[in-house]
Design an enzyme around this catalytic site. Structure first.
Site, short mmCIF file in Angstrom:
data_model
loop_
_atom_site.label_atom_id
_atom_site.label_comp_id
_atom_site.label_asym_id
_atom_site.label_seq_id
_atom_site.Cartn_x
_atom_site.Cartn_y
_atom_site.Cartn_z
N THR A 176 -39.02 -3.42 -8.36
CA THR A 176 -38.34 -4.59 -8.84
C THR A 176 -37.10 -4.78 -7.88
O THR A 176 -36.69 -6.05 -7.64
CB THR A 176 -37.88 -4.53 -10.28
OG1 THR A 176 -37.20 -3.43 -10.59
CG2 THR A 176 -39.17 -4.75 -11.18
N ASP A 177 -36.50 -3.71 -7.31
CA ASP A 177 -35.28 -3.97 -6.56
C ASP A 177 -35.26 -4.85 -5.45
O ASP A 177 -34.41 -5.61 -5.27
CB ASP A 177 -34.83 -2.55 -6.20
CG ASP A 177 -34.22 -1.73 -7.37
OD1 ASP A 177 -34.18 -2.46 -8.57
OD2 ASP A 177 -34.31 -0.29 -7.28
N SER B 44 -38.79 0.63 -3.95
CA SER B 44 -38.81 -0.76 -3.21
C SER B 44 -37.28 -0.70 -2.69
O SER B 44 -37.23 -1.61 -1.61
CB SER B 44 -38.96 -2.01 -4.01
OG SER B 44 -38.10 -2.03 -5.11
N THR C 63 -41.82 1.31 -9.35
CA THR C 63 -41.63 1.77 -10.44
C THR C 63 -43.01 1.70 -11.42
O THR C 63 -43.40 2.59 -11.84
CB THR C 63 -40.38 1.09 -11.41
OG1 THR C 63 -39.18 1.09 -10.71
CG2 THR C 63 -40.62 1.69 -12.87
#
Length: 334
Positions: free
Chosen positions: A85-86, A54, A12
């Site tokens: 972030t995932d 990710s 992101t």
């Protein structure tokens, strides 16, 4: 002034808006240009190794990141990995096993909003990461996010949209960063010696999340196709009666095939302890089962991938699993 290598992987933080939604499109150099204040913190050079959402991260991509760190280890004082972030918690845990005993900090960060947005957490997260990476006391793999420093093996993403996306599970934050100042909660023992780099991560590890009413046939499929089955059970850990007969049959069937079942829990905090209830005590005793205790699921999975990649036998794998690496496990009862 410290020299830091920023490694871009997408996510992101590096995304652009497209007709189909956000998609990684900025290079590491582009991302860095949004925080000119970094020039007062350290010297930064960039390296783009990936540019993906990710969600698509795999162990093969982890190897690319590790290779970038190893090839440049002698040239820099620290590393900042920009990541989506995932799966960030999985990557930080994996890097903790793939790069061990690093006296130089390897900081993983990202953001909930792209750095190109007017309102974003990306600029603060990235600048904080350089502040932490350039500090003399920083070492090993950690996550810097929302002003918090989390040990690489202890993070979990618990919020999908909020800036405070990550929590440290069953372990204190290493530090917080406020107005550019690092406030350390834990005084670390300085790393001695040289780092070790590992690349083999097995794809023979899988996860079974239990739910009420699950059919036992799924156990047969998983034991047939994988070497290690991590069972994410309820509470402190156990096996439902409806699955017990099949579980015993599969464990007996594969007992000479170097296959393992490992118990963990769906409960985020406080960890497992299979000896508390009858549903866990018996299978723990009968199969000398490994359990994750206070480890995160992300650390459990990636540690087992690493250990199976090392081709360890049952007993050696068990001993190595219960050996603490980068603060991944505090409580253990072999």
């Amino acid at each position: 002034m410290k020299k830091i290598l920023m490694i871009g992987t997408g996510g992101t933080i590096a995304s652009k808006q497209t007709d189909a939604g956000l998609k990684p499109g900025l290079t590491a150099e582009d991302v860095l240009s949004y925080i000119p204040a970094v020039k007062d913190v350290c010297r930064v050079e960039t390296l783009q190794v990936l540019n993906l959402d990710s969600t698509n991260m795999t162990p093969a991509h982890w190897k690319n990141i590790v290779n970038a760190i190893e090839e440049n280890y002698s040239k820099y004082d620290g590393f900042v990995v920009c990541h989506g972030t995932d799966t960030l918690a999985y990557t930080a845990a994996a890097l903790s096993y793939m790069v061990q005993n690093s006296a130089k900090p390897i900081v993983v960060t990202g953001s909930q909003k792209p750095i190109s947005k007017d309102v974003t957490d990306a600029k603060t997260n990235l600048l904080d990461s350089f502040i932490y990476a350039a500090d003399d006391e920083s070492q090993n793999v950690s996550i810097v996010f929302d002003g918090k420093v989390i040990c690489g093996t202890r993070a979990k993403k618990e919020r999908a949209k909020s800036y405070n996306a990550f929590s440290s599970i069953n372990f204190p934050y290493l530090a917080v960063i406020q107005d550019g100042v690092i406030l350390r909660y834990i005084q670390e023992v300085p790393v001695r010696g040289i780092p070790s780099f590992y690349y083999e991560m097995s794809d023979r590890v899988t996860l079974l999340k239990l739910y009420p009413g699950m059919k036992p046939e799924v156990l047969s499929y998983l034991f047939e196709n994988y070497d290690i089955v991590v069972i994410e059970s309820f509470g402190v850990g156990g096996m439902p009666e409806a699955l017990m007969q099949t579980f015993y049959a599969e464990m007996e069937k594969w007992k000479n095939a170097d296959k393992l079942a490992v118990m963990t829990t769906q409960v985020v905090s406080e960890g497992s302890n299979m000896t508390v209830y009858e549903v866990g005590r018996q299978i723990k005793q009968d199969f000398h089962m490994i359990e994750s205790y206070d480890m995160t699921l992300e650390a459990t999975i990636t540690k087992l991938m690493w250990l199976r990649g090392m081709n360890y036998s049952h007993e050696r794998l068990r001993e190595a699993f219960y050996t603490e690496i980068n603060k991944d496990m505090l409580y253990r009862k072999k």
